[in-house]
Scaffold this motif. Structure first.
Motif, PDB file in Angstrom:
ATOM      1  N   HIS A   1     -14.211 -32.475  10.972  1.00 50.25           N
ATOM      2  CA  HIS A   1     -14.402 -31.047  10.735  1.00 50.25           C
ATOM      3  C   HIS A   1     -14.860 -30.774   9.297  1.00 50.25           C
ATOM      4  O   HIS A   1     -14.430 -31.454   8.355  1.00 50.25           O
ATOM      5  CB  HIS A   1     -13.110 -30.282  11.023  1.00 50.25           C
ATOM      6  CG  HIS A   1     -12.690 -30.334  12.460  1.00 50.25           C
ATOM      7  ND1 HIS A   1     -13.455 -29.816  13.489  1.00 50.25           N
ATOM      8  CD2 HIS A   1     -11.572 -30.867  13.051  1.00 50.25           C
ATOM      9  CE1 HIS A   1     -12.832 -29.998  14.640  1.00 50.25           C
ATOM     10  NE2 HIS A   1     -11.695 -30.645  14.406  1.00 50.25           N
TER      11      HIS A   1
ATOM     12  N   TYR B   1     -12.882 -30.839   5.857  1.00 48.64           N
ATOM     13  CA  TYR B   1     -12.437 -32.138   5.345  1.00 48.64           C
ATOM     14  C   TYR B   1     -13.512 -32.854   4.526  1.00 48.64           C
ATOM     15  O   TYR B   1     -13.203 -33.825   3.821  1.00 48.64           O
ATOM     16  CB  TYR B   1     -12.023 -33.055   6.505  1.00 48.64           C
ATOM     17  CG  TYR B   1     -10.765 -32.624   7.209  1.00 48.64           C
ATOM     18  CD1 TYR B   1      -9.529 -33.099   6.801  1.00 48.64           C
ATOM     19  CD2 TYR B   1     -10.817 -31.732   8.281  1.00 48.64           C
ATOM     20  CE1 TYR B   1      -8.357 -32.705   7.452  1.00 48.64           C
ATOM     21  CE2 TYR B   1      -9.658 -31.333   8.939  1.00 48.64           C
ATOM     22  CZ  TYR B   1      -8.435 -31.821   8.515  1.00 48.64           C
ATOM     23  OH  TYR B   1      -7.297 -31.429   9.154  1.00 48.64           O
TER      24      TYR B   1
ATOM     25  N   ILE C   1      -4.833 -31.409  11.714  1.00 53.19           N
ATOM     26  CA  ILE C   1      -6.033 -30.691  12.140  1.00 53.19           C
ATOM     27  C   ILE C   1      -5.704 -29.243  12.508  1.00 53.19           C
ATOM     28  O   ILE C   1      -6.396 -28.303  12.087  1.00 53.19           O
ATOM     29  CB  ILE C   1      -6.710 -31.412  13.319  1.00 53.19           C
ATOM     30  CG1 ILE C   1      -7.206 -32.794  12.871  1.00 53.19           C
ATOM     31  CG2 ILE C   1      -7.857 -30.577  13.874  1.00 53.19           C
ATOM     32  CD1 ILE C   1      -7.728 -33.652  13.995  1.00 53.19           C
ATOM     33  N   ASP C   2      -4.659 -29.049  13.294  1.00 52.63           N
ATOM     34  CA  ASP C   2      -4.328 -27.698  13.743  1.00 52.63           C
ATOM     35  C   ASP C   2      -3.989 -26.791  12.561  1.00 52.63           C
ATOM     36  O   ASP C   2      -4.426 -25.631  12.496  1.00 52.63           O
ATOM     37  CB  ASP C   2      -3.159 -27.731  14.724  1.00 52.63           C
ATOM     38  CG  ASP C   2      -3.521 -28.403  16.039  1.00 52.63           C
ATOM     39  OD1 ASP C   2      -4.718 -28.432  16.376  1.00 52.63           O
ATOM     40  OD2 ASP C   2      -2.612 -28.906  16.726  1.00 52.63           O
TER      41      ASP C   2
ATOM     42  N   LEU D   1      -7.313 -25.970  10.589  1.00 54.85           N
ATOM     43  CA  LEU D   1      -8.200 -25.041  11.307  1.00 54.85           C
ATOM     44  C   LEU D   1      -7.593 -23.643  11.405  1.00 54.85           C
ATOM     45  O   LEU D   1      -8.325 -22.661  11.518  1.00 54.85           O
ATOM     46  CB  LEU D   1      -8.519 -25.590  12.699  1.00 54.85           C
ATOM     47  CG  LEU D   1      -9.315 -26.907  12.733  1.00 54.85           C
ATOM     48  CD1 LEU D   1      -9.628 -27.303  14.166  1.00 54.85           C
ATOM     49  CD2 LEU D   1     -10.604 -26.790  11.917  1.00 54.85           C
TER      50      LEU D   1
ATOM     51  N   ALA E   1      -7.503 -28.915   3.641  1.00 52.10           N
ATOM     52  CA  ALA E   1      -7.927 -30.122   4.353  1.00 52.10           C
ATOM     53  C   ALA E   1      -7.775 -31.346   3.461  1.00 52.10           C
ATOM     54  O   ALA E   1      -8.051 -31.292   2.257  1.00 52.10           O
ATOM     55  CB  ALA E   1      -9.373 -29.984   4.812  1.00 52.10           C
TER      56      ALA E   1
END
Length: 361
Positions: free
Chosen positions: A95, A98, A301-302, A305, A311
Motif C-alpha cells: 500500500h 508504506y 495494515i488495518d 488504512l 505506516a
C-alpha cells in the motif's frame, strides 16, 4: 518433525527467506535451490518460464502429488537511473502509505542503499546514497536493521517469508519423502507470482506438471484473530478469488486430523494464491498456508488504512512450530493421499439411513 534435524531445516529456512528476490529476478534463489538439490541426489528440471521442478530420482506409478511455492516477493525494479536517483517499478502489492520514505537496498549489493522520496502510479523515485551505481533492470528490496532479523522466541523474522518459507517447507518435506521412497511427491517452485501468478500460469500452458497431478499450493497468508500465528498450518479452503477443489481439500484435512497434526481449516480471503490459477485451468488443487505477521512487510495494515497509526515496513514473521507442522502435513499428505478417499459421502448416506424415518411423520 523427525528425519531432518531442527538445526538443519532452520538453517535452510533462514538462508532462503534472507535471499534477495523480486518478480522476474528470482535468480539468487534459483541458484541456491540448484546447488542444494545437487547435493541430495534430487532431480531439477527448469521449464521454459524458469520455474523449477524438483523431484526424487525414483519411479512411481502412484498419482503425482506436487507441492507448489513461489520464489518472488514484492520489490522495486529499476527502470531508469540518474546520477543520484532512480525510478523503479513496484512489483507486488504494497500500500502507498508504506512506500514514501522507505529504506531500500540493492538486490545484489546490500551496501548500496537508498530511500523512496516519492511515488506515483506504480513508479517510485528513489534517492540513492551509494556507494555504487544502479542500472535499469536492477532490483531493490526493503532495508531492515540486522537486529530485527533472525529467530527469537520460537519465531522467524525475515525479509521474505512469503513465499520463501513455503519453498523451504516444501523442500524439507521432499527430503523427508525421499527417505521413505515417496517418488510420486515433488516440488514446483514458480516465478512472478506477485504480479499475477505468471509462473504458475506458464507452468499450466507449458505442461510442466502432468494433468493428473494433485497440487498443494503453499502460501504465507496474512494472519488474523481467527488464524493467528502458533495455531498450526492452515488447510486453506479458498481465497479472495475462488474456492479450491473440494474433494482434495477434504482429504487433506482428513489426513491432518487422522495423523493428529495440529492445524486449522480456513477460507483465508486476504489475497489470492496459485491454487486459484491451477483450478481455473483444469488442475486439481488446494491450498495449505502459514499464518504470516507483517504481510508483505506491512505492519498493522488495518490500522494504517484506517488512519489510526503511521505506516511502517518491517520483517515478515512466522511461527517455527507452524513451519514444522506444515512439513509434517506435507509428508503425511504425500504418503496417504492416494490411499485416502473422503468419507463425507459415506457419512451423508449413513445419516440419511439413520434419520429418514422423520420424513414419514
Amino acid at each position: 518433525m523427525s528425519g531432518v534435524a531442527k538445526r538443519t531445516w532452520t538453517a535452510w529456512l533462514r538462508v532462503l527467506t534472507g535471499l534477495p528476490t523480486a518478480s522476474g529476478h528470482e535468480h539468487q534463489v534459483i541458484n541456491w535451490v540448484r546447488h542444494w538439490a545437487a547435493g541430495r541426489n534430487l532431480r531439477v528440471r527448469q521449464d521454459e518460464a524458469g520455474n523449477l521442478h524438483v523431484s526424487i530420482r525414483s519411479h512411481s506409478r502412484k498419482r503425482p502429488v506436487t507441492a507448489v511455492a513461489h520464489l518472488d516477493h514484492p520489490a522495486l525494479v529499476v527502470v531508469e537511473n540518474k546520477k543520484r536517483s532512480a525510478t523503479a517499478e513496484l512489483r507486488g502489492g504494497v500500500h502507498l502509505p508504506y512506500l514514501v520514505g522507505a529504506a531500500v537496498e540493492h538486490g545484489a549489493d546490500p551496501k548500496n542503499i537508498g530511500r523512496i522520496v516519492s511515488y506515483e502510479g506504480s513508479v517510485a523515485t528513489v534517492s540513492w546514497r551509494g556507494p555504487g551505481p544502479v542500472s535499469p533492470g536492477d532490483f531493490m528490496r526493503w532495508r531492515f536493521p540486522p537486529a530485527t532479523l533472525g529467530v527469537k522466541d520460537g519465531r522467524l523474522r525475515a525479509h521474505a517469508c512469503d513465499d520463501l518459507a513455503g519453498a523451504a517447507a516444501a523442500l524439507t518435506a521432499l527430503v523427508k519423502a525421499q527417505e521413505t521412497g515417496q517418488g510420486h511427491f515433488s516440488v514446483l517452485l514458480t516465478r512472478a507470482e506477485e504480479v499475477g501468478f505468471v509462473g504458475a500460469l506458464a507452468a499450466c500452458e507449458l505442461g510442466t506438471l502432468p494433468q493428473e497431478s494433485q497440487i498443494l499450493s503453499i502460501e504465507c497468508s496474512r494472519a488474523s484473530t481467527e488464524a493467528p500465528l502458533g495455531a498450526g498450518p492452515i488447510v486453506r479452503v479458498g481465497d479472495a478469488s475462488s474456492v479450491f477443489t473440494a474433494g482434495l481439500t477434504n482429504r487433506v484435512a482428513e489426513i491432518a486430523k487422522r495423523r493428529k497434526i495440529r492445524h486449522e481449516r480456513r477460507l483465508m480471503v486476504g489475497g489470492s494464491c496459485e491454487a486459484t490459477a491451477f483450478v481455473a485451468l483444469g488442475w486439481e488443487a488446494t491450498g495449505i498456508c502459514l499464518a504470516l505477521a507483517n504481510y508483505h512487510n506491512m505492519v498493522d495494515i488495518d490500522g494504517v488504512l484506517a488512519g489510526k497509526r503511521p505506516a511502517r515496513l518491517a520483517p515478515e514473521e512466522i511461527d517455527l512450530g507452524d513451519f514444522a507442522g506444515l512439513v509434517d502435513l506435507l509428508v503425511a499428505v504425500a504418503t496417504d493421499l492416494n490411499s485416502t478417499e473422503s468419507d463425507l459421502s459415506g457419512r451423508m448416506r449413513i445419516l440419511y439411513q439413520q434419520e429418514r424415518h422423520v420424513l414419514d411423520s
